[in-house]
Design an enzyme around this catalytic site. Sequence first.
Site, PDB file in Angstrom:
ATOM      1  N   THR A 529       0.855  -1.188   0.000  1.00  0.00           N
ATOM      2  CA  THR A 529       0.000   0.000   0.000  1.00  0.00           C
ATOM      3  C   THR A 529       0.889   1.236   0.000  1.00  0.00           C
ATOM      4  O   THR A 529       1.879   1.283   0.724  1.00  0.00           O
ATOM      5  CB  THR A 529      -0.925   0.011   1.234  1.00  0.00           C
ATOM      6  OG1 THR A 529      -1.771  -1.130   1.158  1.00  0.00           O
ATOM      7  CG2 THR A 529      -1.798   1.258   1.267  1.00  0.00           C
ATOM      8  N   PHE A 531       1.193   5.045   0.899  1.00  0.00           N
ATOM      9  CA  PHE A 531       0.600   6.045   1.784  1.00  0.00           C
ATOM     10  C   PHE A 531       1.195   7.403   1.445  1.00  0.00           C
ATOM     11  O   PHE A 531       2.378   7.488   1.124  1.00  0.00           O
ATOM     12  CB  PHE A 531       0.948   5.758   3.254  1.00  0.00           C
ATOM     13  CG  PHE A 531       0.276   4.540   3.813  1.00  0.00           C
ATOM     14  CD1 PHE A 531       0.779   3.276   3.551  1.00  0.00           C
ATOM     15  CD2 PHE A 531      -0.867   4.642   4.597  1.00  0.00           C
ATOM     16  CE1 PHE A 531       0.174   2.145   4.064  1.00  0.00           C
ATOM     17  CE2 PHE A 531      -1.482   3.519   5.116  1.00  0.00           C
ATOM     18  CZ  PHE A 531      -0.969   2.258   4.840  1.00  0.00           C
TER      19      PHE A 531
END
Length: 629
Positions: A529, A531
């Site tokens: 992921t 961020f």
Amino acid sequence: MIIVLQQGLSEDQLMSIEDHVKKAGASPVLIEGKERSVVAVIGAAKLETALFEQLPGVAQVMRVSKPYKLASREVKHEDTVVRIGDVAIGGEQVVVMAGPCSVENRKMLLESAQKLSALGVTILRGGAYKPRTSPYAFQGMGEDGLKLLEEARELTGMKIVTEVMAPDKVEIVAKYADILQIGARNMQNFDLLKECAEIRKPVLLKRGLSATIEEWLQSAEYILSTGKNRDVILCERGIRTFETSTRNTMDLNCIPVLHERTHLPVIVDPSHGTGVRGYVAPLAMAAIAAGADGVMLECHPEPEKALSDGPQSLTFDMVERLLRDLEAIAPVVGKRLALSHRIPAPVRPMRKGQPAPEAVAFQGEHGAFSEKAARQFFGDKAKTSPSGAFRDVFQKVAAGEVAHGIVPVENTLGGSIHQNYDLLVEFDVQIVGETKLRVVHNLIANRTTKLSDIRRIYAHPQAAAQCERFLRKHPTWSVLQVYDTAGSVKMIKEEKAMDAAAIASSAAAKHFDMEILKEGIESDPQNYTRFIVIAREAPKGKAVRVDKVSVVYATENKPGALFRTLEVFARRGVNLCRLESRPIPGKPFEYLFYVDLTGDVHDKNVAGALKELKEHVTSVKVLGSYPSA
Ligand code: PEP
Ligand code: MN
């Protein structure tokens, strides 16, 4: 022996326990931890546990089975993180120490420091006192070398690690150095170890050429034994075996062994470990993959002319290339390469006279992946602020309540997290950094729940999407949506739901003291992921090396409108690394385009393109200019 203290014991109780230890002829060393605090009983005498068991404030008294005590995990469960200013060694970051084998002269040292600092290296190495096998070889510059190291620190802000060879030199080396190195040949120089136990400066203890791990840890124990110096960093630098193809044999086995037996950080020196320039990078990568907390590298502006260890010294280009590889490997094992130019400067207060905000807001409960991302980015000391929704994160940042916010924008399995794109437009905030986190999901349940008991899953829709393959194997489970991974663990705990499980991080399982029924249930191990880190305004002053710009704009709804905006970048050779379109809230079938560019807003080409872009768009907002992850 260790005395485990009751939580919330009083100062008087602690003092009385320590007095009892002293009266018994031993020394008490207090070790405070998040989970538990203990008093280690240090000394030669074999004492009875009964001596302390009945004292007020004592939870338990235990014998330590290892010959080293203060260095052992039995005594201190939590990892030691050695801190020197804003540099941390240990924890979730990977540190890089680099520099020449020896400080040879001012020019080469300052050139090395500047080049390495520009690459983001935070700790400069260089020997002023050199242990050389031959008495006729270059012996180092002595104190003059220390003074040059001091100059290099002033010039670059890097921390300094340098070797101390003799007990009577500890004082002078400690005056200049941030970390004192004890070389392999001195690992069992007990007078030197004892002298280092009296100072309050971190010590990098290299492993002896033929030392076992147990002997090495006992040497570390010497430094820890007075209780005055708690900062020992272990450094594997190769051991002598029957193999002659390389200078030494890197014992990477020691990394997991040490992490099991001791709380001290472990770094690896593949330069001395291999003795061959071409073998350094592969072993450095292997060390990080095996869980090392950092690497120490030798490099030189002109390796072939080095006065010592030229054949194993890297060029700066080789260091740069290796850092890129280490940066890619670190997240695979849940860490991040700590480079100085990646962290934005502290944020200023909203109004003069107010305290500057410090915390990092994230969406979710403690133990959320976003919190891990915050720690990876800002280090393990980062103050985190759990928030209910993504909107709350943006709100706290915009209001100056927190210094930074961290939100996910994209996952390699689940796709974009669109809400955060919209919030970037709505709120007056800037993207100041980004980080990539490998996401490993776990099936988490209450202690006695078995896999066969499960009927319901509490999961964040993104987490469920990322574990789709695993969930498909259990078609009878019903999946309930919870907008917080760690929060779903909290829910099943609070509800004492024995027929339910949650999907979350191992940190969340640990935080809520729950059982992991199955590890690694994401559909593909390549689950990352991205961020973004947001702040109220772009950082000022600190030299972050910016190489990415995020922009959002809208075009007219007519043929060629998007093409004309993209052409502006193409003509100037500005690389587009991402393009995403989103509907404009309140304007059905009209779109915003989110574009990421390679470069800095101050680059001539980027600045020119952004200026011209305005002629072809109906609205535009630069979301941030920041170092890419
Ligand atoms: C050094 O770091 O330059 C050095 C001499 O290392 P070791 O003590 O590991 O040989
Ligand atoms: Mn060397």
